[in-house]
Design a protein around this motif. Structure first.
Motif, PDB file in Angstrom:
ATOM      1  N   LEU A  28       1.016  -1.159   0.050  1.00  0.00           N
ATOM      2  CA  LEU A  28       0.086  -0.073   0.062  1.00  0.00           C
ATOM      3  C   LEU A  28       1.028   1.231  -0.009  1.00  0.00           C
ATOM      4  N   LEU A  29       1.931   1.256   0.814  1.00  0.00           N
ATOM      5  CA  LEU A  29       2.815   2.449   0.927  1.00  0.00           C
ATOM      6  C   LEU A  29       3.492   2.696  -0.603  1.00  0.00           C
ATOM      7  N   GLN A  30       4.125   1.515  -1.071  1.00  0.00           N
ATOM      8  CA  GLN A  30       4.651   1.647  -2.473  1.00  0.00           C
ATOM      9  C   GLN A  30       3.852   2.218  -3.419  1.00  0.00           C
ATOM     10  N   THR A  31       2.524   1.725  -3.223  1.00  0.00           N
ATOM     11  CA  THR A  31       1.475   2.203  -4.203  1.00  0.00           C
ATOM     12  C   THR A  31       1.202   3.644  -4.184  1.00  0.00           C
ATOM     13  N   ALA A  33       3.347   5.927  -2.594  1.00  0.00           N
ATOM     14  CA  ALA A  33       4.401   6.540  -3.320  1.00  0.00           C
ATOM     15  C   ALA A  33       4.595   6.732  -4.617  1.00  0.00           C
ATOM     16  N   ALA A  34       4.116   5.757  -5.491  1.00  0.00           N
ATOM     17  CA  ALA A  34       4.296   5.551  -6.766  1.00  0.00           C
ATOM     18  C   ALA A  34       3.090   6.653  -7.431  1.00  0.00           C
ATOM     19  N   LEU A  35       2.168   6.832  -6.748  1.00  0.00           N
ATOM     20  CA  LEU A  35       1.148   7.814  -6.982  1.00  0.00           C
ATOM     21  C   LEU A  35       1.547   9.060  -6.991  1.00  0.00           C
ATOM     22  N   ASP A  36       2.360   9.365  -5.653  1.00  0.00           N
ATOM     23  CA  ASP A  36       2.699  10.660  -5.553  1.00  0.00           C
ATOM     24  C   ASP A  36       3.916  11.245  -6.521  1.00  0.00           C
ATOM     25  N   ALA A  37       4.250  10.245  -7.342  1.00  0.00           N
ATOM     26  CA  ALA A  37       5.402  10.424  -8.501  1.00  0.00           C
ATOM     27  C   ALA A  37       4.710  10.799  -9.710  1.00  0.00           C
ATOM     28  N   PHE A  38       3.322  10.715  -9.911  1.00  0.00           N
ATOM     29  CA  PHE A  38       2.540  10.916 -11.116  1.00  0.00           C
ATOM     30  C   PHE A  38       2.756  12.056 -11.643  1.00  0.00           C
ATOM     31  N   PRO A  39       3.208  12.015 -12.891  1.00  0.00           N
ATOM     32  CA  PRO A  39       3.572  13.238 -13.800  1.00  0.00           C
ATOM     33  C   PRO A  39       2.714  14.439 -13.836  1.00  0.00           C
ATOM     34  N   GLY A  40       2.793  15.658 -13.457  1.00  0.00           N
ATOM     35  CA  GLY A  40       1.899  16.743 -13.566  1.00  0.00           C
ATOM     36  C   GLY A  40       1.104  16.713 -12.484  1.00  0.00           C
ATOM     37  N   ARG A  41       1.316  15.958 -11.599  1.00  0.00           N
ATOM     38  CA  ARG A  41       0.463  16.232 -10.316  1.00  0.00           C
ATOM     39  C   ARG A  41       1.007  16.539  -8.969  1.00  0.00           C
ATOM     40  N   ALA A  42       0.494  17.304  -8.291  1.00  0.00           N
ATOM     41  CA  ALA A  42       0.940  17.553  -6.706  1.00  0.00           C
ATOM     42  C   ALA A  42       0.485  16.168  -5.942  1.00  0.00           C
ATOM     43  N   ASN A  43       1.428  16.116  -4.781  1.00  0.00           N
ATOM     44  CA  ASN A  43       0.931  14.959  -3.959  1.00  0.00           C
ATOM     45  C   ASN A  43      -0.642  15.202  -3.385  1.00  0.00           C
ATOM     46  N   ARG A  44      -1.036  14.118  -3.091  1.00  0.00           N
ATOM     47  CA  ARG A  44      -2.526  14.349  -2.379  1.00  0.00           C
ATOM     48  C   ARG A  44      -2.574  13.600  -0.941  1.00  0.00           C
ATOM     49  N   PRO A  45      -3.369  14.185  -0.103  1.00  0.00           N
ATOM     50  CA  PRO A  45      -3.621  13.314   1.142  1.00  0.00           C
ATOM     51  C   PRO A  45      -4.386  12.015   0.893  1.00  0.00           C
ATOM     52  N   LEU A  46      -3.858  11.108   1.797  1.00  0.00           N
ATOM     53  CA  LEU A  46      -4.807   9.870   1.832  1.00  0.00           C
ATOM     54  C   LEU A  46      -5.751  10.146   3.120  1.00  0.00           C
ATOM     55  N   LEU A 145      -9.084   5.943  -5.975  1.00  0.00           N
ATOM     56  CA  LEU A 145      -9.320   4.744  -4.895  1.00  0.00           C
ATOM     57  C   LEU A 145      -8.076   3.764  -4.837  1.00  0.00           C
ATOM     58  N   VAL A 146      -7.832   3.680  -3.630  1.00  0.00           N
ATOM     59  CA  VAL A 146      -6.774   2.785  -3.156  1.00  0.00           C
ATOM     60  C   VAL A 146      -7.137   1.594  -2.137  1.00  0.00           C
ATOM     61  N   SER A 147      -6.632   0.379  -2.725  1.00  0.00           N
ATOM     62  CA  SER A 147      -7.283  -0.948  -2.029  1.00  0.00           C
ATOM     63  C   SER A 147      -6.128  -1.449  -1.445  1.00  0.00           C
ATOM     64  N   LEU A 148      -6.166  -2.428  -0.551  1.00  0.00           N
ATOM     65  CA  LEU A 148      -5.220  -3.330  -0.149  1.00  0.00           C
ATOM     66  C   LEU A 148      -5.072  -4.557  -1.485  1.00  0.00           C
ATOM     67  N   ASP A 149      -3.784  -5.036  -1.377  1.00  0.00           N
ATOM     68  CA  ASP A 149      -3.400  -5.718  -2.703  1.00  0.00           C
ATOM     69  C   ASP A 149      -4.135  -7.283  -2.495  1.00  0.00           C
ATOM     70  N   HIS A 171      -7.778   3.671  -9.891  1.00  0.00           N
ATOM     71  CA  HIS A 171      -7.851   2.780  -8.777  1.00  0.00           C
ATOM     72  C   HIS A 171      -6.520   2.072  -8.982  1.00  0.00           C
ATOM     73  N   ALA A 172      -5.963   1.835  -7.807  1.00  0.00           N
ATOM     74  CA  ALA A 172      -4.779   1.116  -7.696  1.00  0.00           C
ATOM     75  C   ALA A 172      -4.539   0.424  -6.289  1.00  0.00           C
ATOM     76  N   SER A 173      -3.863  -0.784  -6.464  1.00  0.00           N
ATOM     77  CA  SER A 173      -3.643  -1.597  -5.259  1.00  0.00           C
ATOM     78  C   SER A 173      -2.188  -2.174  -5.012  1.00  0.00           C
ATOM     79  N   ARG A 174      -1.610  -1.613  -6.147  1.00  0.00           N
ATOM     80  CA  ARG A 174      -0.030  -2.216  -6.464  1.00  0.00           C
ATOM     81  C   ARG A 174       0.549  -1.197  -7.341  1.00  0.00           C
ATOM     82  N   PRO A 175       1.769  -1.084  -7.310  1.00  0.00           N
ATOM     83  CA  PRO A 175       2.732   0.063  -8.055  1.00  0.00           C
ATOM     84  C   PRO A 175       2.318  -0.229  -9.519  1.00  0.00           C
TER      85      PRO A 175
END
Length: 323
Positions: A28-31, A33-46, A145-149, A171-175
């Motif tokens: 979940l944390l790896q996912t 962190a990967a979302l935070d590296a999304f081009p053109g986007r600022a970091n978002r809160p969980l 939407l983020v889920s457990l893998d 949606h993402a549950s893994r990198p």
């Protein structure tokens, strides 16, 4: 503001061992962190349904629950997971999922419902329906939407219908899912990029390229009839850099494109015409080029050390010794 919204139904602590809970926390944390590296986007809160220190993720053999927060902090104990524990502590927000939503938005979330699956996405549609409010919050607010893998949450972009109209949510549950989302976003940005929005869209459409300081003005002056072809060349160049970095090769593979240098006579007599402001603002010579069409060129510098390409000129054919 859009957020990463935790899919509460993907969490089944009474069916999850301590070992499984730790592995799910890592993914979940790896996912995220990967979302935070999304081009053109600022970091978002969980956004979570409860404080992470009281949100159980697993149980031990005695039925004692361990929280998401405790599992995340246990990652400090190993050097390979230490950065994920640091990342967890740096997350922007741990607020409940409905915090900061006004009544109008909450009402919209409650009113909208998925009504049909898109072809080939029947299983994903059922998962979206099961996610309920969390999924619809992402649909209404543009969140992810983020889920457990675990099954049935192993998918990226979800497409479905709401009241007969096409709809989708990220949606993402893994990198790996984030990679799919980034690819989809890149293709969408390439479809939407225009002269007017080039500055805003270029990081999303061509994220592997860097840009000289004069490129924005050059795009403003570029002939309209060939602009879509210029964007196509930039997309190809961006893909070349991505493949170069993935391969680890010493030099990029231009594929069907032809990278050309200038003749010695051209550089001696007209080299100054190929000097433009670089990304750092310093003057640089952009000799290597490729054709956009017979009358327009794209000049760039290949950085073999960083495996990158910096575009410095997009415009009409520069003067050469022959032309």
């Amino acid at each position: 503001m859009s957020e990463y919204v935790f899919n509460a139904i993907s969490n089944a602590p009474d069916q999850t061992t301590a070992t499984e809970g730790r592995a799910l926390t890592v993914t979940l944390l790896q996912t995220l962190a990967a979302l935070d590296a999304f081009p053109g986007r600022a970091n978002r809160p969980l956004k979570l349904p409860a404080n992470p220190w009281v949100l159980p993720f697993c149980q031990d053999e005695h039925g004692v629950a361990t929280s998401f927060g405790d599992l995340a902090h246990s990652l400090y104990e190993a050097s390979e997971t230490y950065p994920l524990a640091v990342y967890f502590d740096a997350l922007n927000s741990q607020a409940p999922a409905i915090a900061a939503l006004d009544d109008t938005v909450i009402d919209a979330i409650l009113r909208v419902q998925p009504t049909a699956a898109s072809p080939g996405q029947e299983a994903i549609y059922e998962a979206v329906c099961a996610a309920g409010f969390d999924a619809m919050q992402c649909f209404v607010t543009g969140g992810t939407l983020v889920s457990l893998d675990r099954d049935p949450w192993r998918f990226a972009l979800a497409r479905f219908e709401c009241d007969g109209a096409p709809a989708s949510l990220e949606h993402a549950s893994r990198p790996d899912h984030v990679d799919e989302l980034i690819q989809e976003d890149r293709l969408e940005a390439r479809r939407l990029v225009t002269r007017r929005n080039f500055v805003a869209f270029r990081e999303r459409a061509f994220p592997c390229l860097t840009w000289g300081a004069d490129v924005d003005d050059q795009i403003e002056r570029f002939p309209a009839e060939y602009l879509s072809l210029a964007f196509s060349r930039l997309a190809s160049l961006d893909d070349i850099v991505r493949q170069w970095r993935a391969s680890g090769a010493a030099a990029p593979d231009p594929g069907n494109l032809i990278f050309r240098g200038e003749s010695e006579l051209t550089m001696q007599n007209y080299g100054d015409l190929r000097r433009f402001r670089s990304a750092s603002g310093q003057m640089a010579t952009y000799e290597t080029h490729l054709w956009i069409d017979t009358g327009n060129r794209l000049h760039f510098i290949i950085d073999t050390g960083q495996r990158g390409i910096e575009v410095g000129y997009i415009g009409t054919h520069l003067k050469t010794w022959k032309f």
